[in-house]
Design a protein around this motif. Structure first.
Motif, PDB file in Angstrom:
ATOM      1  N   GLY A  33      36.774  32.308  46.717  1.00 22.28           N
ATOM      2  CA  GLY A  33      35.871  33.406  46.402  1.00 22.28           C
ATOM      3  C   GLY A  33      34.584  32.904  45.779  1.00 22.28           C
ATOM      4  O   GLY A  33      34.593  32.005  44.933  1.00 22.28           O
ATOM      5  N   GLU A  34      33.490  33.499  46.223  1.00 24.81           N
ATOM      6  CA  GLU A  34      32.196  33.095  45.677  1.00 24.81           C
ATOM      7  C   GLU A  34      31.986  33.669  44.288  1.00 24.81           C
ATOM      8  O   GLU A  34      31.375  33.043  43.426  1.00 24.81           O
ATOM      9  CB  GLU A  34      31.080  33.566  46.614  1.00 24.81           C
ATOM     10  N   LYS A  35      32.522  34.886  44.070  1.00 21.20           N
ATOM     11  CA  LYS A  35      32.400  35.538  42.771  1.00 21.20           C
ATOM     12  C   LYS A  35      33.788  35.896  42.254  1.00 21.20           C
ATOM     13  O   LYS A  35      34.772  35.879  42.996  1.00 21.20           O
ATOM     14  CB  LYS A  35      31.545  36.805  42.886  1.00 21.20           C
ATOM     15  N   LYS A  36      33.829  36.223  40.985  1.00 19.48           N
ATOM     16  CA  LYS A  36      35.096  36.595  40.366  1.00 19.48           C
ATOM     17  C   LYS A  36      35.626  37.879  40.991  1.00 19.48           C
ATOM     18  O   LYS A  36      34.889  38.831  41.205  1.00 19.48           O
ATOM     19  CB  LYS A  36      34.906  36.789  38.857  1.00 19.48           C
ATOM     20  N   HIS A  37      36.915  37.896  41.280  1.00 14.28           N
ATOM     21  CA  HIS A  37      37.531  39.086  41.866  1.00 14.28           C
ATOM     22  C   HIS A  37      37.681  40.159  40.787  1.00 14.28           C
ATOM     23  O   HIS A  37      38.270  39.903  39.727  1.00 14.28           O
ATOM     24  CB  HIS A  37      38.901  38.741  42.455  1.00 14.28           C
ATOM     25  N   PRO A  38      37.171  41.366  41.037  1.00  9.36           N
ATOM     26  CA  PRO A  38      37.183  42.403  39.988  1.00  9.36           C
ATOM     27  C   PRO A  38      38.548  43.062  39.793  1.00  9.36           C
ATOM     28  O   PRO A  38      38.786  43.705  38.780  1.00  9.36           O
ATOM     29  CB  PRO A  38      36.159  43.424  40.499  1.00  9.36           C
ATOM     30  N   GLY A  39      39.433  42.933  40.753  1.00 15.54           N
ATOM     31  CA  GLY A  39      40.720  43.622  40.662  1.00 15.54           C
ATOM     32  C   GLY A  39      41.603  43.075  39.558  1.00 15.54           C
ATOM     33  O   GLY A  39      41.452  41.931  39.115  1.00 15.54           O
ATOM     34  N   GLN A  40      42.536  43.920  39.099  1.00 13.48           N
ATOM     35  CA  GLN A  40      43.493  43.527  38.069  1.00 13.48           C
ATOM     36  C   GLN A  40      44.895  43.322  38.640  1.00 13.48           C
ATOM     37  O   GLN A  40      45.850  43.177  37.885  1.00 13.48           O
ATOM     38  CB  GLN A  40      43.539  44.602  36.969  1.00 13.48           C
ATOM     39  N   ASP A  41      45.008  43.311  39.966  1.00 13.94           N
ATOM     40  CA  ASP A  41      46.310  43.109  40.586  1.00 13.94           C
ATOM     41  C   ASP A  41      46.691  41.633  40.537  1.00 13.94           C
ATOM     42  O   ASP A  41      45.890  40.764  40.169  1.00 13.94           O
ATOM     43  CB  ASP A  41      46.285  43.603  42.037  1.00 13.94           C
ATOM     44  N   PHE A  42      47.925  41.368  40.903  1.00 17.02           N
ATOM     45  CA  PHE A  42      48.485  40.016  40.784  1.00 17.02           C
ATOM     46  C   PHE A  42      47.684  38.994  41.581  1.00 17.02           C
ATOM     47  O   PHE A  42      47.293  37.939  41.058  1.00 17.02           O
ATOM     48  CB  PHE A  42      49.943  40.042  41.252  1.00 17.02           C
ATOM     49  N   LEU A  43      47.423  39.287  42.859  1.00 13.43           N
ATOM     50  CA  LEU A  43      46.740  38.317  43.709  1.00 13.43           C
ATOM     51  C   LEU A  43      45.304  38.077  43.259  1.00 13.43           C
ATOM     52  O   LEU A  43      44.803  36.950  43.344  1.00 13.43           O
ATOM     53  CB  LEU A  43      46.768  38.788  45.165  1.00 13.43           C
ATOM     54  N   SER A  44      44.637  39.129  42.785  1.00 14.93           N
ATOM     55  CA  SER A  44      43.264  38.947  42.295  1.00 14.93           C
ATOM     56  C   SER A  44      43.244  38.014  41.093  1.00 14.93           C
ATOM     57  O   SER A  44      42.370  37.144  40.971  1.00 14.93           O
ATOM     58  CB  SER A  44      42.652  40.303  41.924  1.00 14.93           C
ATOM     59  N   LYS A  45      44.212  38.180  40.200  1.00 16.22           N
ATOM     60  CA  LYS A  45      44.282  37.301  39.028  1.00 16.22           C
ATOM     61  C   LYS A  45      44.580  35.862  39.442  1.00 16.22           C
ATOM     62  O   LYS A  45      44.002  34.915  38.891  1.00 16.22           O
ATOM     63  CB  LYS A  45      45.347  37.816  38.060  1.00 16.22           C
ATOM     64  N   ILE A  46      45.481  35.707  40.408  1.00 16.00           N
ATOM     65  CA  ILE A  46      45.807  34.357  40.885  1.00 16.00           C
ATOM     66  C   ILE A  46      44.585  33.706  41.527  1.00 16.00           C
ATOM     67  O   ILE A  46      44.269  32.530  41.277  1.00 16.00           O
ATOM     68  CB  ILE A  46      46.978  34.410  41.883  1.00 16.00           C
ATOM     69  N   LEU A  47      43.868  34.461  42.359  1.00 15.18           N
ATOM     70  CA  LEU A  47      42.678  33.916  43.012  1.00 15.18           C
ATOM     71  C   LEU A  47      41.605  33.557  41.993  1.00 15.18           C
ATOM     72  O   LEU A  47      40.885  32.557  42.162  1.00 15.18           O
ATOM     73  CB  LEU A  47      42.135  34.926  44.028  1.00 15.18           C
ATOM     74  N   ASN A  48      41.488  34.339  40.937  1.00 12.07           N
ATOM     75  CA  ASN A  48      40.516  34.012  39.890  1.00 12.07           C
ATOM     76  C   ASN A  48      40.907  32.727  39.168  1.00 12.07           C
ATOM     77  O   ASN A  48      40.051  31.897  38.834  1.00 12.07           O
ATOM     78  CB  ASN A  48      40.407  35.165  38.889  1.00 12.07           C
ATOM     79  N   ILE A  49      42.208  32.557  38.926  1.00 12.49           N
ATOM     80  CA  ILE A  49      42.675  31.312  38.292  1.00 12.49           C
ATOM     81  C   ILE A  49      42.383  30.115  39.196  1.00 12.49           C
ATOM     82  O   ILE A  49      41.884  29.072  38.743  1.00 12.49           O
ATOM     83  CB  ILE A  49      44.183  31.407  37.978  1.00 12.49           C
ATOM     84  N   LEU A  50      42.686  30.264  40.489  1.00 12.59           N
ATOM     85  CA  LEU A  50      42.423  29.176  41.433  1.00 12.59           C
ATOM     86  C   LEU A  50      40.925  28.914  41.567  1.00 12.59           C
ATOM     87  O   LEU A  50      40.491  27.758  41.684  1.00 12.59           O
ATOM     88  CB  LEU A  50      43.026  29.519  42.799  1.00 12.59           C
ATOM     89  N   ARG A  51      40.151  29.980  41.552  1.00 16.94           N
ATOM     90  CA  ARG A  51      38.692  29.832  41.653  1.00 16.94           C
ATOM     91  C   ARG A  51      38.145  29.068  40.456  1.00 16.94           C
ATOM     92  O   ARG A  51      37.335  28.136  40.602  1.00 16.94           O
ATOM     93  CB  ARG A  51      38.054  31.210  41.751  1.00 16.94           C
TER      94      ARG A  51
END
Length: 247
Positions: A33-51
């Motif tokens: 992801g180019e920017k932080k994912h705004p969602g609070q769901d599980f996958l969004s949090k995981i993608l933000n951690i990986l990002r």
């Protein structure tokens, strides 16, 4: 010749690979992801951690390779010679972590859906259980009414029968004479009063019992209506398997 072909192949293998452009490097940074994912769901949090992990890892490794220059790495089994090679290997590992998270998430969703479907099937039994319980309680109250009725009527009948026996024992053959008419009339009045009292008692008990039954019926009907409404509201608020999203 075979020697020339081997030399050509070796030359191609030893030829340095093309350096990655800045756009290609930037795309590596943006894999999750180019920017932080705004969602609070599980996958969004995981993608933000990986990002964030990707950004931190690549930033520090890029600084390391820039400072290293052309010097060979001291641990080639752990580090690649070039930054872009190292970056791609790290991205593959992070993608593997992402895949593990997605697999775990999918498994959790399926398990949760199974639990909801089981709850839906089980909750369909609740109205019958509720109805049976209220019917049982209503029957219990009616049985108590009957027991009270039987207890009172048995007691009064026993007492009335005792009075009847007393009246019978007072009868004498001589009371048939005209001079004894008043004695016979007194006994007759006592017997009539006894019968009248027992009839009044039975009528009163019957009326009271009917009133109690009607009151209990009204309470049960009202309770059934209230509980039915409550169950409808609860069922309407139950989360169903069809409402589960895959995010």
């Amino acid at each position: 010749s075979s020697i020339e072909e081997g030399t050509t192949t070796a030359s191609r293998r030893d030829r340095p690979s093309r350096a990655r452009t800045r756009d290609e490097i930037y795309r590596i940074y943006c894999v999750f992801g180019e920017k932080k994912h705004p969602g609070q769901d599980f996958l969004s949090k995981i993608l933000n951690i990986l990002r964030e992990s990707t950004e931190g890892l690549l930033t520090h490794s890029e600084m390391f390779y820039r400072d290293k220059g052309n010097r060979p790495v001291t641990r080639p089994q752990a580090l690649r010679e070039k930054f872009d090679e190292f970056a791609y290997s790290m991205i593959e590992k992070l993608k593997n972590y992402e895949e593990q998270c997605r697999t775990y998430h999918e498994s959790s969703i399926n398990e949760f859906r199974f639990m909801l479907e089981l709850f839906e099937r089980t909750s369909s039994l609740m109205p019958k259980i509720e109805f049976n319980e209220q019917t049982f309680q209503s029957e219990k109250v009616l049985i108590e009414f009957k027991q009270q009725f039987d207890t009172i009527i048995d007691k009064e009948l026993n007492q009335s029968n005792c009075e009847k026996q007393t009246n019978l024992q007072q009868l004498r053959p001589t009371y048939g004479a005209p001079a004894k008419k008043s004695f016979l009339q007194a006994i007759d009045n006592q017997e009539k009063l006894r019968q009248e009292n027992i009839q009044k008692l039975i009528s009163q008990l019957r009326s009271t019992t009917i009133q109690n039954i009607q009151a209990n019926t009204q309470e049960v009907t009202q309770s059934l209506a209230t509980n039915a409404e409550r169950l409808l509201i609860l069922f309407d608020e139950i989360l169903t398997a069809d409402e589960i999203t895959r995010t």
